[in-house]
Write an enzyme that holds these catalytic residues in place. Structure first.
Site, PDB file in Angstrom:
ATOM      1  N   GLY A 220      68.100  76.034 -32.292  1.00  0.00           N
ATOM      2  CA  GLY A 220      68.536  74.668 -32.066  1.00  0.00           C
ATOM      3  C   GLY A 220      69.065  74.039 -33.339  1.00  0.00           C
ATOM      4  N   GLY A 222      69.823  70.845 -36.328  1.00  0.00           N
ATOM      5  CA  GLY A 222      69.208  69.746 -37.068  1.00  0.00           C
ATOM      6  C   GLY A 222      68.067  70.123 -37.988  1.00  0.00           C
ATOM      7  CB  CYS A 247      67.117  79.928 -35.001  1.00  0.00           C
ATOM      8  SG  CYS A 247      68.323  79.049 -36.015  1.00  0.00           S
ATOM      9  CG  LEU A 248      64.638  74.019 -34.340  1.00  0.00           C
ATOM     10  CD1 LEU A 248      64.608  73.439 -35.749  1.00  0.00           C
ATOM     11  CD2 LEU A 248      65.334  73.053 -33.388  1.00  0.00           C
ATOM     12  CG  ASN A 289      74.455  78.301 -36.407  1.00  0.00           C
ATOM     13  OD1 ASN A 289      74.600  77.578 -37.384  1.00  0.00           O
ATOM     14  ND2 ASN A 289      74.748  77.903 -35.187  1.00  0.00           N
ATOM     15  N   GLY A 291      70.756  75.785 -41.385  1.00  0.00           N
ATOM     16  CA  GLY A 291      70.941  75.098 -42.657  1.00  0.00           C
ATOM     17  C   GLY A 291      69.649  74.818 -43.393  1.00  0.00           C
ATOM     18  CG  HIS A 332      70.683  83.523 -33.788  1.00  0.00           C
ATOM     19  ND1 HIS A 332      70.399  82.633 -32.777  1.00  0.00           N
ATOM     20  CD2 HIS A 332      70.911  82.778 -34.894  1.00  0.00           C
ATOM     21  CE1 HIS A 332      70.461  81.399 -33.245  1.00  0.00           C
ATOM     22  NE2 HIS A 332      70.763  81.467 -34.532  1.00  0.00           N
ATOM     23  CD  GLU A 334      69.924  84.841 -29.998  1.00  0.00           C
ATOM     24  OE1 GLU A 334      70.483  83.813 -30.409  1.00  0.00           O
ATOM     25  OE2 GLU A 334      68.904  85.321 -30.537  1.00  0.00           O
TER      26      GLU A 334
END
Length: 361
Positions: A220, A222, A247-248, A289, A291, A332, A334
């Site tokens: 996700g 932010g 990830c998030l 992906n 930050g 990731h 996937e």
């Protein structure tokens, strides 16, 4: 039509617009993938961001109905060196220009994307605006507008509005949607799993009502620290069922276990990031992906250990937990886009559920 990119430090790039005309403000980031632009455009982790592709020719295979990771493009703007106006691929149904115009996304082509990438690498990720106009005026006012831009908890903008169910005869998986890519669901279905996708606002009690065999925490957008409700919710789920975070989901799980996160200078975005699996003593090429990253010094060795590291900058790419059947990764597995080298992690998740089930009998 002529268009400009204006960064918050005053740097200006002049090019031509495609897609929708107008103005858009967002965080400017770069992606190093050579292909996969359609998956990039539809990845919810890009919510609030203007994406620059470093590969010079984009759009050459058009847009199809298969390679989408969410219901619509999630980027705020799209920047390329050269846009292919005559795509050629048997699956293509429209050009990239037509696709972005149909979805109201502003594109910019013809700028020096290599120069822009170097600026972002050297100075760090910046906010910026794309404006379609003949001459760029009132620059100081536009810079002030760019600097004032913020994205408040974008996870709420990209999560599913309702519970979704995907049938299967294997293990039942509850998947919390913080901005998931469709290939996470596909990867679970390939392993014959029954999948329930929950909104990010679902409580731990609601998730457990379907009696899942395992819980997945998705990718996700932010700052993970903005997701206070989701962090508290994960605390309630720890130990209830085996958990796999991506990830998030990886970052939120670490925060729920007392670790800390920080923003990277320019992030990791692309399909070619080398990551080492410490236990296997193998390095894999991964799709990434994000930050933000987990701060090594904040880890509690009594609770977690590092399972994967980034071979470019040494940042944490995976954690295994000692307080519950649970592991998470920053990249990731996937893919979509990118290599499927680390899809074995879905098999490890299934194995972890097997072992948790055996211990409960």
């Amino acid at each position: 039509m002529k268009a400009f990119l204006l960064l918050e430090d005053g740097t200006v790039f002049e090019g031509n617009s495609f897609g929708k005309e107008g103005k858009v403000v967002g965080e400017v980031v770069f992606n190093t993938g050579m292909t996969g632009y359609q998956e990039v455009l539809t990845d919810p982790s890009y919510c609030g961001q203007i994406v620059c592709m470093t590969y010079p020719l984009i759009g050459n295979y058009g847009v199809n109905l298969d390679d989408i990771e969410s219901v619509k493009p999630q980027v705020k703007g799209f920047i390329v060196r050269e846009l292919c106006k005559t795509p050629s691929n048997w699956r293509s149904i429209e050009s990239l220009n037509e696709y972005l115009k149909r979805h109201g996304i502003i594109g910019l082509e013809g700028i020096d994307t290599r120069a822009l990438t170097i600026i972002l690498r050297n100075r760090g990720t910046m906010k910026g605006t794309i404006v379609t106009c003949e001459t760029l005026e009132e620059i100081e006012e536009k810079i002030a507008e760019v600097k004032a831009y913020t994205v408040s908890n974008p996870v709420l903008q990209v999560t599913t509005p309702e519970i979704k169910h995907y049938s299967g005869e294997g293990y039942k998986i509850a998947l919390l949607d913080y901005g998931l890519k469709k290939n996470i669901v596909r990867s679970l279905q390939k392993r014959n799993c029954e999948v329930y996708v929950f909104p990010c606002t679902a409580t731990a009690e609601e998730v457990l009502t379907v009696e899942p065999d395992g819980i997945m925490l998705s990718n996700g957008p932010g700052d993970p620290k903005d997701c206070r409700f989701q962090i508290d919710n994960i605390k309630k789920l720890i130990g209830k069922k085996p958990i796999f975070g991506i990830c998030l989901g990886h970052q939120l799980t670490a925060l729920a276990n007392g670790a800390d996160t920080e923003k990277l200078k320019y992030g990791h975005r692309g399909c070619n990031h080398p990551v080492k699996d410490i236990e296997k003593d193998m390095t894999y090429i991964t799709s990434q992906n994000h930050g933000y990253t987990i701060i090594k010094e904040s880890l509690d060795p009594e609770i977690m250990k590092i399972s994967h590291i980034n071979m470019n900058d040494g940042t944490i790419e995976g954690l295994k937990y000692k307080n519950a059947p649970m592991f998470t990764v920053q990249f990731h597995p996937e893919a979509s886009p990118g290599p499927g080298d680390t899809a074995y992690l879905f098999d490890e998740f299934i194995k972890m559920i097997d072992e948790a089930g055996s211990s409960n009998k």
